[in-house]
Design an enzyme around this catalytic site. Structure first.
Site, mmCIF file in Angstrom:
data_model
loop_
_atom_site.group_PDB
_atom_site.id
_atom_site.type_symbol
_atom_site.label_atom_id
_atom_site.label_comp_id
_atom_site.label_asym_id
_atom_site.label_seq_id
_atom_site.Cartn_x
_atom_site.Cartn_y
_atom_site.Cartn_z
ATOM 1 N N LYS A 1 -31.297 13.568 -27.348
ATOM 2 C CA LYS A 1 -30.332 12.695 -28.017
ATOM 3 C C LYS A 1 -30.959 12.228 -29.317
ATOM 4 O O LYS A 1 -32.186 12.167 -29.431
ATOM 5 C CB LYS A 1 -30.006 11.469 -27.160
HETATM 6 P P1 NAD Z 1 -16.280 7.313 -31.080
HETATM 7 O O1 NAD Z 1 -17.153 6.770 -32.134
HETATM 8 O O2 NAD Z 1 -15.368 8.453 -31.405
HETATM 9 O O3 NAD Z 1 -15.375 6.157 -30.441
HETATM 10 C C1 NAD Z 1 -15.895 4.977 -29.901
HETATM 11 C C2 NAD Z 1 -14.713 4.060 -29.632
HETATM 12 O O4 NAD Z 1 -15.150 2.909 -28.905
HETATM 13 C C3 NAD Z 1 -14.017 3.537 -30.885
HETATM 14 O O5 NAD Z 1 -12.621 3.516 -30.685
HETATM 15 C C4 NAD Z 1 -14.553 2.102 -30.995
HETATM 16 O O6 NAD Z 1 -13.669 1.253 -31.711
HETATM 17 C C5 NAD Z 1 -14.606 1.761 -29.523
HETATM 18 N N1 NAD Z 1 -15.436 0.597 -29.196
HETATM 19 C C6 NAD Z 1 -16.693 0.316 -29.583
HETATM 20 N N2 NAD Z 1 -17.081 -0.862 -29.060
HETATM 21 C C7 NAD Z 1 -16.049 -1.309 -28.293
HETATM 22 C C8 NAD Z 1 -15.828 -2.457 -27.489
HETATM 23 N N3 NAD Z 1 -16.777 -3.383 -27.343
HETATM 24 N N4 NAD Z 1 -14.642 -2.590 -26.839
HETATM 25 C C9 NAD Z 1 -13.688 -1.648 -26.974
HETATM 26 N N5 NAD Z 1 -13.837 -0.530 -27.715
HETATM 27 C C10 NAD Z 1 -15.004 -0.375 -28.367
HETATM 28 O O7 NAD Z 1 -17.264 7.714 -29.868
HETATM 29 P P2 NAD Z 1 -16.999 8.775 -28.713
HETATM 30 O O8 NAD Z 1 -17.551 10.087 -29.150
HETATM 31 O O9 NAD Z 1 -15.608 8.658 -28.240
HETATM 32 O O10 NAD Z 1 -18.015 8.218 -27.600
HETATM 33 C C11 NAD Z 1 -17.641 7.194 -26.698
HETATM 34 C C12 NAD Z 1 -18.560 7.248 -25.496
HETATM 35 O O11 NAD Z 1 -18.477 8.533 -24.874
HETATM 36 C C13 NAD Z 1 -20.057 7.053 -25.787
HETATM 37 O O12 NAD Z 1 -20.663 6.422 -24.689
HETATM 38 C C14 NAD Z 1 -20.573 8.470 -25.888
HETATM 39 O O13 NAD Z 1 -21.967 8.562 -25.652
HETATM 40 C C15 NAD Z 1 -19.772 9.129 -24.792
HETATM 41 N N6 NAD Z 1 -19.655 10.589 -24.884
HETATM 42 C C16 NAD Z 1 -19.139 11.187 -25.991
HETATM 43 C C17 NAD Z 1 -19.010 12.571 -26.025
HETATM 44 C C18 NAD Z 1 -18.372 13.315 -27.172
HETATM 45 O O14 NAD Z 1 -18.152 14.523 -27.032
HETATM 46 N N7 NAD Z 1 -18.026 12.682 -28.274
HETATM 47 C C19 NAD Z 1 -19.445 13.343 -24.936
HETATM 48 C C20 NAD Z 1 -19.959 12.683 -23.818
HETATM 49 C C21 NAD Z 1 -20.054 11.310 -23.800
#
Ligand code: NAD
Length: 422
Positions: free
Chosen positions: A113
């Protein structure tokens, strides 16, 4: 052992690992190999200074991180997070979960990561590009298609992945699409990668609902976070007839007990940049989302969203962890006591890395799959993994989380053992 309030995300991750690894008796199975220690210490972790010349002339100095945790089952693989609160301990925890995740879904990668501690959203486009490319240049040979392959995470997406490929090409003087996954299709990305994590979350929910005898068409769901993962999970739930009645992002939350029009909400967020203000719902306090009267709750934002205090008041019967590490150790125990089924992160959100693997395969073959083929293969991987985890949980009379950890740890321990002692 640090006391609970001082525990970092990595401390919590290790504590959970130790608890679940105990029954596998690694030391008895592989005497003298110290596999527990090997699997809880990162192979390599780097923290480095990043200097960025801002458009207005002054200079931003910040930290970059890359943690290559384990490559016993294949090259390092893991996302890149740009966020003001990123630190080395968080990146270690995320890298740790990553190698367990690739083992749960049995794709031939290890776990890594990376991140940059930065208020990325408030940089200009040119600054964003320079910072992303600088990160790649500083890491130099540490990333590469057979060594360590980054992918999107919080605040990074297709755009950043294309910049990473370009920076790597500039540095190495040759084209290697497979150096990064999650790229735009135009430069060698895979169909279906952007929606893959959310789609995988949905496949897991479908499997759990079948086991729990929940009729999805009669269910309501709440989704925390409306970024890549939350938005797509909400969309697939909506398309399957689930009423998605509440959604939040970092700025606020909206609800509609009849079900939100998710495609309409996605269009609204594209224009307004936040869920608040959507005409098809009413605003409410962001963190009250956890207590909505729903059947399914999808945390899809950041770590530690579901604390013990919140877990007490959760009404959902099924929690699908779209985010990494969204539930604190105390809350994990509490949800268990309440009889809430939790699909753990290392299974639930593995759809993203699975399609990343498909992208890497397509890049190596320079032969590209249709969206239908990607979805078909993704479903096969997720359903197989879910059923293996569910079968392990049934035979061991344990939670899905413990079962997923048991399978992952056993697989990585076996690979580490076979690779030898040195
Ligand atoms: P992103 O940046 O696209 O979206 C994050 C979202 O969370 C945004 O809408 C933001 O406004 C919201 N957010 C942040 N803090 C918040 C809070 N306190 N309350 C409510 N909403 C809040 O990120 P993502 O890629 O969607 O990742 C989200 C999660 O999924 C992370 O934990 C990431 O590690 C995990 N993840 C992502 C992927 C991927 O393919 N992108 C894969 C596996 C896991």
């Amino acid at each position: 052992m640090p006391i609970a309030s001082e525990m970092t995300a990595f401390d919590s991750a290790k504590a959970l690992f130790s608890r679940y690894a105990e029954s596998l008796q690694l030391e008895k199975r592989y005497p003298g190999r110290r596999l527990h220690e090997r699997l809880t210490l990162p192979d390599r972790s780097v923290e480095f200074r990043l200097t960025l010349q801002l458009d207005r002339g002054d200079t931003l100095i910040t930290q970059g991180y890359r943690v290559q945790f384990n490559d016993d089952r294949g090259p390092y693989k893991g996302g890149l997070r740009f966020h003001p609160l990123v630190d080395l301990e968080e990146v270690k925890a995320l890298a740790f979960w990553m190698y367990l995740k690739t083992a749960v879904v049995e794709i031939p990668f290890g776990g890594a990561k990376g991140g940059i501690r930065v208020d990325y959203e408030n940089l200009t486009l040119a600054e964003k590009e320079r910072l992303t490319k600088k990160y790649v240049l500083v890491l130099g040979d540490e990333i590469g298609p057979e060594k360590d392959i980054p992918a999107p995470d919080v605040n990074t997406g297709e755009r950043e992945m294309a910049w990473i490929m370009d920076a790597w090409r500039m540095h190495h003087g040759r084209y290697e699409r497979g150096v990064v996954t999650g790229k735009p299709v135009a430069v060698g990305g895979s169909q279906g990668r952007t929606s893959a994590t959310g789609r995988g979350v949905f496949f897991c929910i479908e499997e759990a609902a079948r086991e729990m005898k929940l009729d999805l068409a009669q269910c309501a769901a709440a989704v925390q976070g409306f970024g890549n993962v939350g938005r797509h999970a909400a969309l697939f739930l909506h398309q399957a007839g689930v009423r998605v009645t509440a959604v939040s992002d970092v700025h606020g939350a909206i609800r509609n007990s009849q079900g939100l029009d998710i495609p309409g909400l996605i269009r609204h967020v594209q224009e307004a940049g936040q869920v608040a203000g959507f005409k098809g719902g009413d605003s409410f306090a962001r963190d009250d989302l956890f207590f909505e009267p729903v059947d399914i709750l999808v945390p899809a934002a950041l770590e530690n969203a579901i604390t013990a205090e919140r877990a007490e008041r959760i009404q959902a019967r099924l929690v699908a962890e779209g985010a990494n590490g969204p539930t604190t150790p105390d809350a994990i125990a509490l949800l268990g006591e309440k009889g809430v089924t939790v699909i753990p992160d290392i299974l639930c959100n593995a759809g993203g890395v699975t399609v990343s693997y498909f992208e890497w395969v397509q890049n190596r073959q320079e032969f590209y799959w249709s969206a239908e083929q990607v979805d078909h293969e993704l479903r096969a991987v997720m359903v197989r993994a879910y059923r293996q985890v569910a079968a392990e949980a049934a035979s061991q009379r344990c939670t899905l989380r413990e079962a997923a950890y048991r399978l992952a740890i056993a697989r990585v321990a076996d690979a580490a053992h076979r690779r030898g002692a040195q």
